[in-house]
Motif scaffolding. Structure first.
Motif, short mmCIF file in Angstrom:
data_model
loop_
_atom_site.label_atom_id
_atom_site.label_comp_id
_atom_site.label_asym_id
_atom_site.label_seq_id
_atom_site.Cartn_x
_atom_site.Cartn_y
_atom_site.Cartn_z
N LEU A 135 0.81 -1.22 0.00
CA LEU A 135 0.00 0.00 0.00
C LEU A 135 0.85 1.27 0.00
CD1 LEU A 135 -2.75 -1.11 2.54
CD2 LEU A 135 -2.98 -0.89 0.06
N ASP A 136 2.15 1.12 0.07
CA ASP A 136 3.07 2.25 -0.05
C ASP A 136 3.46 2.40 -1.52
OD1 ASP A 136 5.31 4.00 -0.04
OD2 ASP A 136 5.73 3.48 2.04
N PRO A 137 3.12 3.51 -2.16
CA PRO A 137 3.40 3.65 -3.60
C PRO A 137 4.89 3.60 -3.95
CG PRO A 137 2.72 5.76 -2.64
CD PRO A 137 2.46 4.71 -1.60
N ARG A 138 5.77 3.65 -2.97
CA ARG A 138 7.21 3.54 -3.24
C ARG A 138 7.66 2.08 -3.35
NH1 ARG A 138 9.14 6.71 1.93
NH2 ARG A 138 7.57 5.26 2.75
N PHE A 139 6.86 1.16 -2.81
CA PHE A 139 7.26 -0.26 -2.80
C PHE A 139 6.17 -1.17 -3.31
CE2 PHE A 139 8.90 1.92 1.12
CZ PHE A 139 10.19 2.15 0.65
N LYS A 140 5.17 -0.62 -4.01
CA LYS A 140 3.99 -1.37 -4.41
C LYS A 140 4.28 -2.53 -5.36
CE LYS A 140 1.34 0.57 -7.51
NZ LYS A 140 1.80 -0.14 -8.72
N ASP A 141 5.38 -2.47 -6.09
CA ASP A 141 5.70 -3.57 -7.02
C ASP A 141 6.28 -4.79 -6.31
OD1 ASP A 141 4.82 -1.97 -9.03
OD2 ASP A 141 6.81 -1.38 -9.74
N LEU A 142 6.56 -4.65 -5.00
CA LEU A 142 7.02 -5.77 -4.15
C LEU A 142 8.29 -6.43 -4.69
CD1 LEU A 142 3.55 -7.45 -3.45
CD2 LEU A 142 4.78 -5.83 -2.00
N GLU A 143 9.19 -5.63 -5.22
CA GLU A 143 10.45 -6.18 -5.74
C GLU A 143 11.32 -6.76 -4.63
OE1 GLU A 143 12.01 -2.73 -7.56
OE2 GLU A 143 10.74 -2.86 -9.35
N HIS A 144 11.08 -6.37 -3.41
CA HIS A 144 11.85 -6.85 -2.27
C HIS A 144 11.36 -8.19 -1.75
CE1 HIS A 144 8.39 -4.59 -0.76
NE2 HIS A 144 8.40 -5.42 0.28
N GLU A 145 10.21 -8.65 -2.22
CA GLU A 145 9.62 -9.90 -1.75
C GLU A 145 9.95 -11.05 -2.69
OE1 GLU A 145 8.08 -10.53 0.99
OE2 GLU A 145 7.65 -8.53 1.78
N PRO A 146 9.99 -12.29 -2.18
CA PRO A 146 10.16 -13.44 -3.07
C PRO A 146 9.03 -13.50 -4.10
CG PRO A 146 10.45 -14.08 -0.77
CD PRO A 146 9.96 -12.68 -0.76
N VAL A 147 9.32 -14.02 -5.26
CA VAL A 147 8.35 -14.02 -6.36
C VAL A 147 7.07 -14.73 -5.95
CG1 VAL A 147 7.93 -14.76 -8.74
CG2 VAL A 147 10.19 -13.91 -8.08
N GLU A 148 7.20 -15.86 -5.26
CA GLU A 148 6.01 -16.64 -4.90
C GLU A 148 5.15 -15.94 -3.84
OE1 GLU A 148 9.68 -18.35 -2.79
OE2 GLU A 148 9.11 -17.59 -4.78
#
Length: 581
Positions: free
Chosen positions: A348-361
């Motif tokens: 929900l943070d527009p700076r991290f919304k693409d979740l690139e920091h999370e594992p793909v699954e």
């Protein structure tokens, strides 16, 4: 001054204060101790009313809590409340700091939290409680019924420091830290060596800084000790090499080899990003919970990444910290993993919304969870909205197309897809300001954003109250009464009122600038002579705008000249001013 600077009651009757006021205001009447206590009581009531009013309009509230023991061996619990207001400004208030008489069991702590929540009428609004990693506190939070988010919400800074401390438990590192600590201790206990060190710093053009000793309970203290030592490597070596100042035996005891100085430099480089990350986690002026997982991933990838040139200390430190952080923050995803509040906040943070920091699954699981939450908000909104507002057409095309133009605004699927299509912001943008400008575009998602972005990353706000506690319950005031004392000058009152420093400001207004039909409690009043004739100078409490107001009133008020000094002394019942226009 008593409330904001934690001065004792006897300050007002001290000879120094009397002499000062005799010069500033010769006609000033010294307040009696009873009057000051009544003022403190009224001040506390006013602040409590103001905080309750803000909490009343908060849709969701997150809390932090921690416990502390005073110098008198009395245990206190602190609870703070955090939320985002209608202007998208993060707010935090200290709700209580009161004495604990029972044992620190999970059941007793849970009961204390419930009592505090009910006192402030937020029992049904609490969505999370951030604590340290103590088992009894974690179990106490799990016993609370109305908490919606309980997993993976321990203090991020405390968890980070536990990971760092475990990485430092290595023979070579511990021996190096021990040597550095002895050097600092030598300069701390020798006035002559300390002064000689300052002289050497001046000769070398360095800042005259004292060395810093590490403390097990103080976060990042080892980093600060090593960093200060390394910056003063040359003057320290000069002092230790001077036989007129340091004996050969002591110089040998405090000797640091060139290889050890290289290890110190290595540890500083490894600890610095973790120290900066701790500072970022502890901020209260921005949404911090959404940054926890992205920052952890960035530090691991950019600052703790293994390199072929790593020495033994670097290899051990990096391996241990990465393992500890992965375990404590559940950075790895497995089939049994559940989506946490911090993962939702990051999405929900527009700076991290693409979740690139999370594992793909994990990314799709997080998006699915958020989509379900949006649908739940949509269902609640439909249940609450009984009558649909009449649509007004503002243009020809809007009239011809009818409701199709704005029909997507309340559609949860459309809002979700539109949010996914938004470009991700750079990390240094203000996420709360972004949501403030898009509240009308995403009316359903905005409720979730305000809810999850308002969760603090750490419990530091509660722990900061302990600094205030240390200034209040000193060795000379170790017997200061708890809240059960009849006297209103006690520890809990003083700790609570300390927050006035950041919550109340004073303005000068004319009587015509007061809000019509608003009640203003009168704190003090004084007879004065103005160019327009006799008047009364009043200090009013503006509860709505969280401030005090200096205002001059005409002499025609229902209080005699004799009663006004008595009012300031607490001999006259408190009154309020209502401006009728």
């Amino acid at each position: 001054m008593i409330a904001m600077n934690q001065m004792p009651l006897s300050f007002c009757s001290s000879s120094g204060f009397k002499q000062f006021m005799s010069i500033v205001e010769p006609n000033y009447i010294i307040c009696k101790e009873g009057a000051i206590k009544q003022r403190l009581k009224g001040l506390k009531s006013s602040v409590e009313y103001m905080i309750k009013k803000e909490l009343k309009y908060a849709s969701n509230v997150s809390c932090t809590t921690d416990c502390w023991s005073s110098i008198a061996q009395e245990t206190y619990i602190t609870v703070t409340a955090h939320f985002i207001d209608d202007q998208w400004c993060p707010k935090s208030y200290t709700l209580t700091t009161h004495k604990l008489d029972d044992r620190h069991t999970a059941s007793n702590l849970s009961n204390q939290l419930e009592i505090t929540f009910n006192k402030w009428d937020i029992g049904q609004k609490i969505m999370s409680v951030v604590t340290d990693n103590a088992k009894n506190v974690l179990n106490a939070v799990n016993l609370l019924d109305n908490i919606t988010e309980k997993s993976d919400l321990t203090c991020a800074a405390h968890s980070l420091q536990l990971a760092v401390n475990n990485a430092l438990k290595y023979d070579k590192i511990e021996n190096l830290i021990q040597v550095c600590s002895k050097i600092v201790c030598h300069f701390k206990h020798s006035n002559l060596a300390s002064q000689y060190l300052k002289d050497k710093q001046e000769q070398l053009g360095l800042p005259t800084e004292s060395l810093i000793q590490s403390c097990k309970t103080r976060w990042n203290s080892i980093f600060m000790m090593l960093d200060r030592l390394y910056k003063n490597r040359c003057p320290i070596s000069n002092v230790l090499a001077d036989r007129s100042m340091t004996t050969a035996a002591m110089a040998h005891k405090f000797e640091v080899t060139e290889h050890q100085w290289t290890d110190v430099e290595t540890l500083i480089k490894l600890l610095k990003p973790l120290q900066i990350m701790t500072t970022v986690f502890c901020g209260e002026k921005y949404c911090s919970s959404s940054m926890v997982r992205p920052l952890l991933n960035a530090v691991i990838q950019k600052h703790l990444k293994h390199d072929i040139s790593d020495d033994e200390i670097s290899e051990h430190f990096k391996t241990t910290v990465i393992r500890e952080l992965s375990d404590r923050f559940k950075l790895l995803w497995c089939p049994s993993s559940v989506v946490t509040a911090r993962q939702i906040a990051s999405f929900l943070d527009p700076r991290f919304k693409d979740l690139e920091h999370e594992p793909v699954e994990a990314r799709e699981e997080i998006r699915t969870r958020v989509k379900n939450l949006i649908n739940e908000v949509a269902e609640i909104s439909c249940d609450v909205q009984i009558e649909s507002p009449v649509t007004k057409h503002h243009g020809a095309l809007e009239f011809l197309f009818g409701d199709e133009v704005n029909s997507n605004t309340s559609d949860s699927d459309v809002q979700y897809q539109n949010y996914l299509a938004e470009p991700q912001l750079k990390f240094d943008f203000d996420a709360l300001e972004w949501w403030k400008t898009r509240a009308s575009k995403y009316p359903l998602i905005v409720e979730l954003a305000k809810k999850y972005l308002g969760i603090p990353a750490t419990s530091v706000s509660s722990e900061r109250c302990f600094s205030t506690a240390g200034n209040i319950v000193t060795a000379k005031r170790s017997c200061l009464a708890p809240e059960t004392s009849p006297a209103y000058y006690n520890y809990t009152t003083m700790a609570f009122l300390k927050s006035l420093k950041s919550q109340v400001n004073t303005v000068n207004l004319s009587i015509g600038e007061l809000q019509k039909d608003e009640s203003y409690p009168v704190r003090t009043m004084k007879n004065v002579n103005t160019s327009f004739g006799p008047a009364v100078s009043c200090v009013l409490i503006d509860i709505v705008n969280t401030r005090t107001i200096n205002v001059f009133l005409p002499k025609a008020i229902e209080m005699s000249d004799e009663d006004i000094p008595g009012y300031n002394l607490g001999n006259v019942p408190p009154v309020s001013l209502i401006y009728r226009g």
